[in-house]
Design a protein around this motif. Sequence first.
Motif, short mmCIF file in Angstrom:
data_model
loop_
_atom_site.label_atom_id
_atom_site.label_comp_id
_atom_site.label_asym_id
_atom_site.label_seq_id
_atom_site.Cartn_x
_atom_site.Cartn_y
_atom_site.Cartn_z
N MET A 244 0.84 -1.21 0.00
CA MET A 244 0.00 0.00 0.00
C MET A 244 0.87 1.26 0.00
SD MET A 244 -3.19 -0.61 2.57
CE MET A 244 -2.18 -0.60 4.03
N GLY A 245 1.97 1.25 0.78
CA GLY A 245 2.81 2.44 0.93
C GLY A 245 2.34 3.28 2.11
N ALA A 246 3.11 4.33 2.43
CA ALA A 246 2.81 5.18 3.59
C ALA A 246 1.45 5.86 3.45
CB ALA A 246 3.91 6.23 3.73
N THR A 247 0.85 6.19 4.60
CA THR A 247 -0.46 6.86 4.62
C THR A 247 -0.45 8.11 3.74
OG1 THR A 247 -0.79 6.09 6.89
CG2 THR A 247 -2.19 7.92 6.15
N ASP A 248 0.60 8.91 3.89
CA ASP A 248 0.74 10.13 3.08
C ASP A 248 1.39 9.76 1.74
OD1 ASP A 248 1.38 12.54 1.94
OD2 ASP A 248 2.28 13.39 3.75
N PRO A 249 0.67 9.95 0.64
CA PRO A 249 1.23 9.53 -0.66
C PRO A 249 2.56 10.21 -0.99
CG PRO A 249 -0.79 10.81 -0.96
CD PRO A 249 -0.67 10.51 0.50
N ALA A 250 2.79 11.40 -0.41
CA ALA A 250 4.06 12.10 -0.67
C ALA A 250 5.23 11.33 -0.06
CB ALA A 250 3.99 13.51 -0.09
N GLU A 251 4.94 10.49 0.95
CA GLU A 251 6.00 9.73 1.61
C GLU A 251 6.02 8.26 1.16
OE1 GLU A 251 5.32 10.23 5.79
OE2 GLU A 251 5.46 12.40 5.60
N ALA A 252 5.06 7.87 0.33
CA ALA A 252 4.97 6.46 -0.09
C ALA A 252 6.05 6.13 -1.12
CB ALA A 252 3.58 6.19 -0.67
N LYS A 253 6.63 4.91 -0.96
CA LYS A 253 7.68 4.49 -1.90
C LYS A 253 7.12 4.34 -3.31
CE LYS A 253 10.71 1.99 1.22
NZ LYS A 253 10.84 0.68 1.86
#
Length: 137
Positions: free
Chosen positions: A88-97
């Motif tokens: 899924m990646g991090a909650t904040d899309p700006a921080e998601a891989k």
Amino acid sequence: MQKTLSIIKPDGVSKKLIGEVICVFESAGFRIAAMKMKWLNRAEAEGFYYVHRERPFFPELVDFMTSGPVVLMVLEGDDVIKRNREIMGATDPAEAKAGTIRARWAGSKQNNIVHGSDSEESAKFEISHFFSGIEIF
Ligand code: CMP
């Protein structure tokens, strides 16, 4: 085998990403053990996010989660809780891989396409919130 609850949120459904997200899960080797589409009412959304009830974003989160239908799934696999959260990646899309679901498709911290249980304890609670035993295959 471990189980986790996954939700394709109203933004994922309205952006026509149901198929893409399911494809990501099945390609990762997860088995879909249960699935249904449902338009949550406020009590269902508030109960689901009970742990966040004191957070400032809680009322908007409930508004968002009741703004349209969602797809509820039980995913099964080895270490599926942790692996699903990585996918899924991090909650904040700006921080998601890069390459994660949220990096690819999420619009904001709130409108982040998917939910996944964060522990065995929450998976047990969240699965039982939406599915009875006979709905899980
Ligand atoms: P989810 O993984 O479903 O768990 C709680 C949800 O609350 C989260 O995804 C987001 O949709 C939302 N959320 C978490 N943090 C914030 C925030 N700072 N602002 C708005 N929404 C948030």
